[in-house]
Design a protein around this motif. Structure first.
Motif, PDB file in Angstrom:
ATOM      1  N   UNK A  31       0.855  -1.185   0.000  1.00 56.90           N
ATOM      2  CA  UNK A  31       0.000   0.000   0.000  1.00 56.90           C
ATOM      3  C   UNK A  31       0.894   1.239   0.000  1.00 56.90           C
ATOM      4  N   UNK A  32       0.448   2.275  -0.667  1.00 54.78           N
ATOM      5  CA  UNK A  32       1.236   3.506  -0.757  1.00 54.78           C
ATOM      6  C   UNK A  32       1.113   4.313   0.538  1.00 54.78           C
ATOM      7  N   UNK A  33       1.961   5.298   0.675  1.00 52.31           N
ATOM      8  CA  UNK A  33       1.905   6.178   1.843  1.00 52.31           C
ATOM      9  C   UNK A  33       0.560   6.908   1.895  1.00 52.31           C
ATOM     10  N   UNK A  34       0.085   7.379   0.744  1.00 46.88           N
ATOM     11  CA  UNK A  34      -1.210   8.071   0.693  1.00 46.88           C
ATOM     12  C   UNK A  34      -2.352   7.153   1.115  1.00 46.88           C
ATOM     13  N   UNK A  35      -2.308   5.899   0.678  1.00 46.06           N
ATOM     14  CA  UNK A  35      -3.336   4.944   1.062  1.00 46.06           C
ATOM     15  C   UNK A  35      -3.303   4.689   2.564  1.00 46.06           C
ATOM     16  N   UNK A  36      -2.109   4.566   3.122  1.00 44.82           N
ATOM     17  CA  UNK A  36      -1.975   4.322   4.561  1.00 44.82           C
ATOM     18  C   UNK A  36      -2.518   5.498   5.367  1.00 44.82           C
ATOM     19  N   UNK A  37      -2.236   6.708   4.920  1.00 44.88           N
ATOM     20  CA  UNK A  37      -2.732   7.904   5.622  1.00 44.88           C
ATOM     21  C   UNK A  37      -4.261   7.906   5.648  1.00 44.88           C
ATOM     22  N   UNK A  38      -4.873   7.461   4.561  1.00 47.77           N
ATOM     23  CA  UNK A  38      -6.348   7.438   4.488  1.00 47.77           C
ATOM     24  C   UNK A  38      -6.968   6.440   5.446  1.00 47.77           C
ATOM     25  N   UNK A  39      -6.296   5.306   5.690  1.00 46.66           N
ATOM     26  CA  UNK A  39      -6.913   4.271   6.523  1.00 46.66           C
ATOM     27  C   UNK A  39      -6.385   4.232   7.957  1.00 46.66           C
ATOM     28  N   UNK A  40      -5.313   4.967   8.250  1.00 41.15           N
ATOM     29  CA  UNK A  40      -4.750   4.966   9.606  1.00 41.15           C
ATOM     30  C   UNK A  40      -5.749   5.323  10.709  1.00 41.15           C
ATOM     31  N   UNK A  41      -6.684   6.244  10.485  1.00 39.47           N
ATOM     32  CA  UNK A  41      -7.634   6.564  11.554  1.00 39.47           C
ATOM     33  C   UNK A  41      -8.475   5.374  12.016  1.00 39.47           C
ATOM     34  N   UNK A  42      -8.520   4.317  11.223  1.00 37.96           N
ATOM     35  CA  UNK A  42      -9.333   3.151  11.561  1.00 37.96           C
ATOM     36  C   UNK A  42      -8.554   2.067  12.301  1.00 37.96           C
ATOM     37  N   UNK A  43      -7.240   2.248  12.469  1.00 37.24           N
ATOM     38  CA  UNK A  43      -6.426   1.255  13.176  1.00 37.24           C
ATOM     39  C   UNK A  43      -6.653   1.372  14.679  1.00 37.24           C
ATOM     40  N   UNK A  44      -6.604   0.245  15.381  1.00 35.98           N
ATOM     41  CA  UNK A  44      -6.753   0.305  16.843  1.00 35.98           C
ATOM     42  C   UNK A  44      -5.539   0.975  17.481  1.00 35.98           C
ATOM     43  N   UNK A  45      -5.750   1.558  18.645  1.00 43.11           N
ATOM     44  CA  UNK A  45      -4.661   2.174  19.385  1.00 43.11           C
ATOM     45  C   UNK A  45      -3.829   1.100  20.065  1.00 43.11           C
ATOM     46  N   UNK A  46      -2.560   1.391  20.258  1.00 47.03           N
ATOM     47  CA  UNK A  46      -1.684   0.465  20.972  1.00 47.03           C
ATOM     48  C   UNK A  46      -1.867   0.705  22.469  1.00 47.03           C
ATOM     49  N   UNK A  47      -2.007  -0.365  23.211  1.00 47.41           N
ATOM     50  CA  UNK A  47      -2.184  -0.259  24.659  1.00 47.41           C
ATOM     51  C   UNK A  47      -1.043  -0.980  25.364  1.00 47.41           C
ATOM     52  N   UNK A  48       0.175  -0.463  25.185  1.00 46.07           N
ATOM     53  CA  UNK A  48       1.336  -1.024  25.847  1.00 46.07           C
ATOM     54  C   UNK A  48       2.030  -2.135  25.090  1.00 46.07           C
ATOM     55  N   UNK A  89       1.530  -1.466   7.519  1.00 47.74           N
ATOM     56  CA  UNK A  89       1.606  -1.552   6.055  1.00 47.74           C
ATOM     57  C   UNK A  89       1.777  -3.009   5.619  1.00 47.74           C
ATOM     58  N   UNK A  90       2.607  -3.751   6.347  1.00 49.96           N
ATOM     59  CA  UNK A  90       2.800  -5.174   6.034  1.00 49.96           C
ATOM     60  C   UNK A  90       1.489  -5.935   6.146  1.00 49.96           C
ATOM     61  N   UNK A  91       0.794  -5.712   7.244  1.00 52.57           N
ATOM     62  CA  UNK A  91      -0.446  -6.454   7.501  1.00 52.57           C
ATOM     63  C   UNK A  91      -1.521  -6.088   6.485  1.00 52.57           C
ATOM     64  N   UNK A  92      -1.725  -4.812   6.230  1.00 50.16           N
ATOM     65  CA  UNK A  92      -2.756  -4.378   5.277  1.00 50.16           C
ATOM     66  C   UNK A  92      -2.426  -4.899   3.880  1.00 50.16           C
ATOM     67  N   UNK A  93      -1.174  -4.775   3.470  1.00 48.67           N
ATOM     68  CA  UNK A  93      -0.774  -5.267   2.151  1.00 48.67           C
ATOM     69  C   UNK A  93      -0.966  -6.780   2.064  1.00 48.67           C
ATOM     70  N   UNK A  94      -0.665  -7.480   3.146  1.00 49.81           N
ATOM     71  CA  UNK A  94      -0.859  -8.928   3.182  1.00 49.81           C
ATOM     72  C   UNK A  94      -2.317  -9.315   3.083  1.00 49.81           C
ATOM     73  N   UNK A  95      -3.167  -8.593   3.783  1.00 51.61           N
ATOM     74  CA  UNK A  95      -4.609  -8.868   3.725  1.00 51.61           C
ATOM     75  C   UNK A  95      -5.120  -8.685   2.305  1.00 51.61           C
ATOM     76  N   UNK A  96      -4.695  -7.624   1.661  1.00 48.17           N
ATOM     77  CA  UNK A  96      -5.123  -7.369   0.283  1.00 48.17           C
ATOM     78  C   UNK A  96      -4.614  -8.477  -0.635  1.00 48.17           C
ATOM     79  N   UNK A  97      -3.360  -8.888  -0.446  1.00 52.69           N
ATOM     80  CA  UNK A  97      -2.785  -9.977  -1.241  1.00 52.69           C
ATOM     81  C   UNK A  97      -3.597 -11.258  -1.068  1.00 52.69           C
ATOM     82  N   UNK A  98      -3.957 -11.573   0.161  1.00 53.63           N
ATOM     83  CA  UNK A  98      -4.732 -12.777   0.465  1.00 53.63           C
ATOM     84  C   UNK A  98      -6.101 -12.713  -0.220  1.00 53.63           C
TER      85      UNK A  98
END
Length: 76
Positions: free
Chosen positions: A24-41, A48-57
Protein backbone atom coordinates in the motif's frame (compact mmCIF):
# COMPACT_ATOMS: atom_id res chain seq x y z
CA UNK A 1 -14.33 0.97 -1.60
CA UNK A 2 -11.57 -1.63 -1.67
CA UNK A 3 -10.67 -0.90 -5.29
CA UNK A 4 -9.69 2.62 -4.25
CA UNK A 5 -7.17 1.56 -1.60
CA UNK A 6 -5.60 -1.63 -2.88
CA UNK A 7 -2.24 -1.69 -4.70
CA UNK A 8 -1.77 -3.42 -8.02
CA UNK A 9 -2.37 -7.12 -7.67
CA UNK A 10 0.63 -9.21 -6.71
CA UNK A 11 1.53 -12.01 -9.07
CA UNK A 12 3.98 -14.83 -9.57
CA UNK A 13 5.99 -15.16 -12.76
CA UNK A 14 5.66 -18.92 -13.23
CA UNK A 15 8.59 -19.20 -15.65
CA UNK A 16 11.13 -17.76 -13.22
CA UNK A 17 9.38 -18.42 -9.92
CA UNK A 18 9.84 -14.71 -9.14
CA UNK A 19 7.33 -13.34 -6.65
CA UNK A 20 6.32 -9.71 -7.02
CA UNK A 21 4.67 -8.20 -3.97
CA UNK A 22 2.70 -4.98 -3.83
CA UNK A 23 2.57 -2.60 -0.92
CA UNK A 24 0.00 0.00 0.00
CA UNK A 25 1.24 3.51 -0.76
CA UNK A 26 1.91 6.18 1.84
CA UNK A 27 -1.21 8.07 0.69
CA UNK A 28 -3.34 4.94 1.06
CA UNK A 29 -1.97 4.32 4.56
CA UNK A 30 -2.73 7.90 5.62
CA UNK A 31 -6.35 7.44 4.49
CA UNK A 32 -6.91 4.27 6.52
CA UNK A 33 -4.75 4.97 9.61
CA UNK A 34 -7.63 6.56 11.55
CA UNK A 35 -9.33 3.15 11.56
CA UNK A 36 -6.43 1.26 13.18
CA UNK A 37 -6.75 0.30 16.84
CA UNK A 38 -4.66 2.17 19.39
CA UNK A 39 -1.68 0.47 20.97
CA UNK A 40 -2.18 -0.26 24.66
CA UNK A 41 1.34 -1.02 25.85
CA UNK A 42 1.99 -3.73 23.28
CA UNK A 43 4.20 -2.75 20.34
CA UNK A 44 2.23 -2.62 17.09
CA UNK A 45 3.13 -4.73 14.11
CA UNK A 46 3.98 -3.03 10.83
CA UNK A 47 0.52 -1.91 9.70
CA UNK A 48 1.61 -1.55 6.05
CA UNK A 49 2.80 -5.17 6.03
CA UNK A 50 -0.45 -6.45 7.50
CA UNK A 51 -2.76 -4.38 5.28
CA UNK A 52 -0.77 -5.27 2.15
CA UNK A 53 -0.86 -8.93 3.18
CA UNK A 54 -4.61 -8.87 3.72
CA UNK A 55 -5.12 -7.37 0.28
CA UNK A 56 -2.78 -9.98 -1.24
CA UNK A 57 -4.73 -12.78 0.46
CA UNK A 58 -8.11 -11.43 -0.72
CA UNK A 59 -6.98 -10.80 -4.31
CA UNK A 60 -5.36 -14.22 -4.62
CA UNK A 61 -7.96 -16.29 -2.77
CA UNK A 62 -5.51 -17.48 -0.12
CA UNK A 63 -5.71 -18.24 3.57
CA UNK A 64 -3.65 -15.91 5.77
CA UNK A 65 -1.29 -18.77 6.66
CA UNK A 66 -0.57 -19.22 2.92
CA UNK A 67 0.44 -15.59 2.35
CA UNK A 68 4.13 -14.98 1.56
CA UNK A 69 6.25 -14.44 4.69
CA UNK A 70 7.14 -10.95 3.47
CA UNK A 71 3.71 -9.85 4.76
CA UNK A 72 4.42 -11.00 8.30
CA UNK A 73 3.73 -13.98 10.50
CA UNK A 74 0.47 -15.81 9.87
CA UNK A 75 -0.36 -15.49 13.59
CA UNK A 76 -0.56 -11.70 13.31
Amino acid sequence: ALHQIHPHSAFQNQASGLHVHSWTSEDQMVRIEPFFPLSHGVPRVDDRKVVSGIIHVILNGLRWRDAPAVYGAHKT
